[in-house]
Design an enzyme around this catalytic site. Sequence first.
Site, PDB file in Angstrom:
ATOM      1  CG  ASP A 101     -24.920 -26.494   5.149  1.00  0.00           C
ATOM      2  OD1 ASP A 101     -25.188 -27.329   6.027  1.00  0.00           O
ATOM      3  OD2 ASP A 101     -25.463 -26.464   4.029  1.00  0.00           O
TER       4      ASP A 101
ATOM      5  CG  HIS B  88     -28.873 -26.447   4.404  1.00  0.00           C
ATOM      6  ND1 HIS B  88     -28.133 -27.374   3.706  1.00  0.00           N
ATOM      7  CD2 HIS B  88     -30.174 -26.836   4.306  1.00  0.00           C
ATOM      8  CE1 HIS B  88     -28.949 -28.283   3.198  1.00  0.00           C
ATOM      9  NE2 HIS B  88     -30.192 -27.983   3.541  1.00  0.00           N
TER      10      HIS B  88
END
EC number: 5.3.1.5
Length: 438
Positions: free
Chosen positions: A103, A100
């Site tokens: 992340d 993501h």
Amino acid sequence: MSYFPTVDKVIYEGPDSDSPLAFRHYDADKRVLGKPMREHLRMAACYWHTFVWPGADMFGVGTFKRPWQRAGDPMELAIGKAEAAFEFFSKLGIDYYSFHDTDVAPEGSSIKEYRNNFAQMVDRLERHQEQSGIKLLWGTANCFSNPRFAAGAASNPDPEVFAYAGAQVFSAMNATQRLKGSNYVLWGGREGYETLLNTDLKREREQLGRFMRMVVEHKHKIGFKGDLLIEPKPQEPTKHQYDYDSATVFGFLHQYGLQDEIKVNIEANHATLAGHSFHHEIATAVSLGIFGSIDANRGDPQNGWDTDQFPNSVEEMTLATYEILKAGGFTHGGYNFDSKVRRQSLDDVDLFHGHVAAMDVLALSLERAAAMVQNDKLQQFKDQRYAGWQQPFGQSVLSGGFSLASLAEHAFANELNPQAVSGRQELLEGVVNRFIYT
């Protein structure tokens, strides 16, 4: 600096090895059905569970003490996390990863900071990929963790939240394109509702349809050649999510004319939460022409939530892989380990133990599924079971040769009295077991 100094590169040692840091079944270049294992499986390690999750749950704080999760400057920690991630991927011998946006880069305190931080980290990820040969299976945007998304992203009652989500997806799609990702995933973590008392279902569905159309338009504008994938899930964190399962997604795609543009990324644990088997969800997606990719994990049958454990059932994964092979294998997708170690698995080496064991499960499942395809007893039985539909009468029915009235007249005139035939379920279960437990 090495983040995993006690771990050497994981290699294939064969079935007799008792090392937890060696492959017993995953021989990356071994050819199965004419293609190397690595090309069949296209396995990926995920960034979020492996490098972001701190070991927290609803009843306690994080138990892990990863060096990249300590207190400090967010960008410096993100840089260290990327270094740790690519050391891990390289030592594990896995070919792909997934992430993501938030992340890999700190979100910051403004949309401007988000954009700048993410751009800097994409530069670094690109260099890491070039140096290591690791590839991006898919990217996505986290449009569910920040409190602004409490009522959803694309389905939010506030159009400015819709726009903010659009900015994140725009950025993550562009990053995925630049990093040569094979797919872009859309998981609607909070695209759903808690109560119908404050929810306009028709409006929210229309918002989702418009958002997905914009995503498709942007894909073509930037020339992204991979697949767009919706990841179905029935609930959690919302009470009810709009992308409940593969069949629900199929209906949504057809409603908005997106059936040729978007496929599904099927997660095993999401399938069971929806009351389906993993096998069912894959077979359904294949039959509907929307199968794309897999999130490989498992749930605990005694828990009604998403436990994201590593896959460990050769039986389950053999049947899943059998369906995928029968459908021609992955095109752009792969097996992404959306799996995390348990909260009590405190040591960094546990990350390797979980992935090595799961990669072996998939490799063994691939071999068993390939044997099933080569001597396809299941297909032979299905062909026999449905043989009547290949005869002139069955073909005429399917091609529109009968109306309901003429079909009824045919039954009356010929005094039809068809009898039930055994489905041979027990026989076929035994056939599958013989392939798996050879």
